[in-house]
Design an enzyme around this catalytic site. Structure first.
Site, PDB file in Angstrom:
ATOM      1  NE  ARG A 144     -17.936  32.229 -23.894  1.00 36.93           N
ATOM      2  CZ  ARG A 144     -18.664  31.160 -23.257  1.00 36.93           C
ATOM      3  NH1 ARG A 144     -18.687  29.994 -23.887  1.00 36.93           N
ATOM      4  NH2 ARG A 144     -18.713  31.278 -21.873  1.00 36.93           N
ATOM      5  NE  ARG A 222     -16.545  17.907 -28.251  1.00 34.35           N
ATOM      6  CZ  ARG A 222     -15.763  19.095 -28.167  1.00 34.35           C
ATOM      7  NH1 ARG A 222     -15.420  19.709 -29.419  1.00 34.35           N
ATOM      8  NH2 ARG A 222     -15.147  19.208 -27.026  1.00 34.35           N
ATOM      9  CD  GLU A 251     -13.253  14.026 -33.143  1.00 39.30           C
ATOM     10  OE1 GLU A 251     -12.426  14.133 -32.436  1.00 39.30           O
ATOM     11  OE2 GLU A 251     -13.932  14.926 -33.878  1.00 39.30           O
ATOM     12  CG  HIS A 269     -11.538  18.007 -32.800  1.00 36.69           C
ATOM     13  ND1 HIS A 269     -12.395  16.998 -32.007  1.00 36.69           N
ATOM     14  CD2 HIS A 269     -11.754  19.185 -32.261  1.00 36.69           C
ATOM     15  CE1 HIS A 269     -13.037  17.759 -31.198  1.00 36.69           C
ATOM     16  NE2 HIS A 269     -12.535  19.049 -31.186  1.00 36.69           N
ATOM     17  N   GLY A 271     -10.010  23.059 -34.557  1.00 32.67           N
ATOM     18  CA  GLY A 271     -10.813  24.270 -34.539  1.00 32.67           C
ATOM     19  C   GLY A 271     -10.124  25.203 -33.706  1.00 32.67           C
TER      20      GLY A 271
HETATM   21  C1  DGY Z   1     -13.190  22.366 -27.343  1.00 31.92           C
HETATM   22  O1  DGY Z   1     -12.388  23.441 -27.088  1.00 31.92           O
HETATM   23  O2  DGY Z   1     -14.058  21.817 -27.103  1.00 31.92           O
HETATM   24  C2  DGY Z   1     -12.515  22.153 -28.855  1.00 31.92           C
HETATM   25  O3  DGY Z   1     -13.398  21.031 -29.764  1.00 31.92           O
HETATM   26  C3  DGY Z   1     -11.174  21.721 -28.863  1.00 31.92           C
HETATM   27  O4  DGY Z   1     -10.492  22.829 -28.679  1.00 31.92           O
END
Ligand code: DGY
Length: 305
Positions: A144, A222, A251, A269, A271
């Site tokens: 996605r 990741r 992290e 992190h 996103g």
């Molecule tokens: C996830 O959803 O896996 C992101 O890294 C955090 O929003």
């Protein structure tokens, strides 16, 4: 300071306002719970599942990635695991494009330069970066978020390559090539695969060496998909030109070498961190819990991989 609060007789919910839950508090708080809402800073393993005990029916991760959860251990105990796919796709693709633009056009470096108040004047070779239009973006993990990133990149005139995998099978809108070819041909490589035993250190010294010296690596997936020490070496030696990283192998601490490099853009992190997305993630996690506790099917169960 993080807080775990009891929402009902046996539902434990995670409040992520203040960082990871101390392990002892986590173990104490889950006792007797029938549901847990957790975030990726919590390692949910056999010890935590056993601390909760046989009443536990569902662990709802407020994230799409579930590498913080021992899926096999949950499965073995009959505990359903859920995640939050879809609702964070666009936000994560937005940040990916932000990092891509930042590294290709050296935006953060340029910002720091202006703030330094060094004298400057426009010049043809001043802060020259790399064009997006006509360049090639290699997407590792055409799921996605990979596809949403491709949509954005096409609007910037980029050509797209995708690595083989579930999302890429049968995809008509993309040129699917094996990873070695993708790494060789791409001007920017963007990572969007889940972290698991097959993808840990998928990008190491050899892979970085095989990329163009002018290429950039973007990672919003990741951290441990990349061997971070190898990445620092590749950036220091010029094996690749730049990197945009939202995630780190350990992290919250990026490799110290990354902090010294001007050709690297770092974000913590974030996103999925826009207000609407974070709300949607929380709502989806709670909806998953409610569905399971009412005896129905969860919206987004995570199977064993
Ligand atoms: C996830 O959803 O896996 C992101 O890294 C955090 O929003």
């Amino acid at each position: 300071m993080e807080r775990l609060s009891m929402l009902g007789p046996s539902v434990v919910s995670y409040d992520d306002s203040g960082g990871p839950t101390p392990r002892g508090l986590l173990l104490d708080s889950v006792r007797g719970a029938c549901a847990m809402v957790v975030s990726l800073t919590e390692r949910i393993d056999a010890e935590v599942l056993d601390a909760a005990g046989p009443s536990l029916r569902v662990v709802a991760n407020v994230a799409v990635g579930t590498d913080n959860i021992d899926l096999a251990a949950a499965h073995a105990r009959g505990v359903i695991v859920t995640n939050t796919p879809d609702v964070l796709t666009e936000a994560t693709a937005d940040l990916t494009m932000g990092l891509l633009l930042a590294v290709q056009r050296r935006i953060v470096e340029a910002d720091a330069f202006v703030r330094s108040q060094e004298p400057w004047a426009w010049a043809p070779d001043f802060f020259v970066g790399e064009a997006l239009a006509g360049s090639t973006l290699g997407i590792v993990g055409y799921g996605r978020i990979g596809r949403a990133t491709a949509r954005r990149a096409r609007a910037f005139g980029m050509r797209i390559l995708a690595s083989p995998g579930r999302g890429a099978y049968g995809a008509k809108d993309v040129n699917v090539v094996e990873l070695p070819e993708l790494l060789r041909r791409s001007d920017v490589v963007s990572l969007h695969c889940p972290l698991n035993e097959r993808t840990r250190h998928l990008i190491g010294a050899r892979e970085l060496e095989s990329m163009k010296r002018s290429a950039a690596l973007v990672n919003t997936a990741r951290g441990a998909i990349v061997d971070e020490s190898a990445l620092v070496r590749a950036l220091e030696t010029g094996a690749i030109r730049a990197a945009g990283l939202d995630v780190f192998e350990h992290e919250p601490d990026p490799h110290p070498g990354l902090l010294k490099l001007a050709n690297v853009v770092l974000t913590p992190h974030v996103g999925s961190a826009d207000a609407a997305t974070r709300r949607a993630m929380a709502e989806m996690a709670v909806a998953n819990v409610v569905a399971v506790l009412r005896g129905g099917d969860p919206l987004s169960p995570v199977g064993l991989r």
